[in-house]
Design a protein around this motif. Sequence first.
Motif, short mmCIF file in Angstrom:
data_model
loop_
_atom_site.label_atom_id
_atom_site.label_comp_id
_atom_site.label_asym_id
_atom_site.label_seq_id
_atom_site.Cartn_x
_atom_site.Cartn_y
_atom_site.Cartn_z
N LYS A 1 -0.28 -2.89 -9.95
CA LYS A 1 -0.74 -2.72 -11.34
C LYS A 1 -0.25 -1.39 -11.92
N ARG A 2 -0.28 -0.32 -11.08
CA ARG A 2 0.23 0.98 -11.56
C ARG A 2 1.68 0.87 -12.01
N GLU B 1 -5.17 -1.53 -1.87
CA GLU B 1 -4.28 -0.47 -2.34
C GLU B 1 -3.00 -1.08 -2.92
N SER C 1 0.84 -1.21 0.00
CA SER C 1 0.00 0.00 0.00
C SER C 1 0.88 1.26 0.00
N LYS D 1 -3.56 -2.36 -6.38
CA LYS D 1 -3.63 -1.25 -7.34
C LYS D 1 -2.23 -0.67 -7.61
N ASN D 2 -1.42 -0.54 -6.57
CA ASN D 2 -0.06 -0.02 -6.75
C ASN D 2 0.76 -0.94 -7.66
N CYS E 1 -9.79 -4.12 -10.26
CA CYS E 1 -8.44 -3.56 -10.02
C CYS E 1 -7.48 -3.89 -11.17
#
Length: 298
Positions: free
Chosen positions: A138-139, A132, A89, A135-136, A168
Motif C-alpha cells: 500500500k505504501r 508488513e 515485508s 502495508k508495504n 491496512c
Amino acid sequence: MKAISVHLTDQCNNSCIFCVVNSHKERREGVNKKLLYKFLEENANQGYESVNIHGGEATVLDDFEDILKMIQDLNYKEVSLQTNGRKLSDFNYAKRLYQLGVKLFVVSMHGKDAAQHDFITQETGSFNEAMEGIKNAKRLGAKVRTNTVVYKNNIDSLVEIANLIIDCGVDHINISGLHPVGKAYQNFHQVTPRYSEIMPQVFQMVDQCIKRNTIVTLEGFPTCMVKGYEDYQLQWEDIHFKLLYHNFIIKNYADFMENETKRHGIACEECLHKKNCGGVYKEYLEFYGWDEFSTAVG
Ligand SMILES: C[S@@+](CC[C@H](N)C(=O)[O-])C[C@H]1O[C@@H](n2cnc3c(N)ncnc32)[C@H](O)[C@@H]1O
Ligand code: SF4
C-alpha cells in the motif's frame, strides 16, 4: 479483461494445512521453465492485458525478478501476483516487484492474529510478515486484494480479519469457500466446514466490509448458499483467463472450474440459479453429500 495466468512454481515457504495445490517446504519443483517461457512468448501481443502469477509461492524463486523483467519486455501491461505476502515485508524487495510491473498484490490472510494464521501456514512469523507486506504494498501505491479462505477454525474470526486488513487500507477483500483438493483433501475433516454452518459468519464479514466501504467478493460458494448476497459473488464472466499449470493449458479457467471441479445434483433441478451456478465441489459432495442443499434451493 483478458489475462493469462501462470503457475510459476510448486515450491513455497509456507505449508498451509489446506493448500489447494499441496505446495509445502519440502516439495520438489515440477514446473518446466522452458514451457513457461514458451507460453509467455506465444501469448505476448495477443490482447492479453495482464499476467496473473500464482503457485506455490513465486517470491521464493531466485529468478523471479528475471521472469518479471521478461514479462515486461514481452509488452504485457501489468502483473497481478498471488502471494502469501511474506517476502513483501522487505520494502525494497516489494518496491522492485512493483517497478517490474506488479500492480496488484493478492495476499492471503486467513487469521485474525499470529496464532491463528501461523497455525494454518505452519510457519511462525508468517502472519507478521504478511501484514508488513500488505502495508508495504500500500505504501508503494499498489493495489492490494486479500484472500481469506473460510475453514473450520477461523469461522468465528472473520469480522476481526476484515477489520484488521481494512485498517491496512486494502482495496478489496475476497472471501473464498474452501476447495477440498490438494492438502485440503488430505486433511478434509480437519479443515472443511459445512456451508450450512458458516454462512451467517461469512455474511457478517461481508456486512463489515460494506459498512467500512471496502470492496468485497465471495468466491467458490454455491449460489443457493449465498441467498441475499448473490451480488457479491465474483463475476468470472468479466475475467477471461487462459492458464498454464505444469504442462496443461486451460483455455478458459472459469469454464474449467465450473465443468471439471463442480457438480449439479437433483437439488439443483428446482433451483432458479442453476444457470449461473457451477454447482458444488465434487470432493465436498464425496464426504458431505447433498442433504443441506435440498432445503437451500429456491
Ligand atoms: C495456492 S495459493 C498460491 C499463492 C500464494 N502462495 C498464496 O498462498 O497466496 C493461491 C490462492 O489459493 C488460496 N487457497 C489455498 N488453498 C485453498 C483452498 N483449499 N481452497 C480455496 N482457496 C485456497 C490461497 O489463499 C491463495 O489466495
Ligand atoms: S496456500 Fe500458498 S502459501 Fe500456503 S502452502 Fe499453498 S502455495 Fe504456499
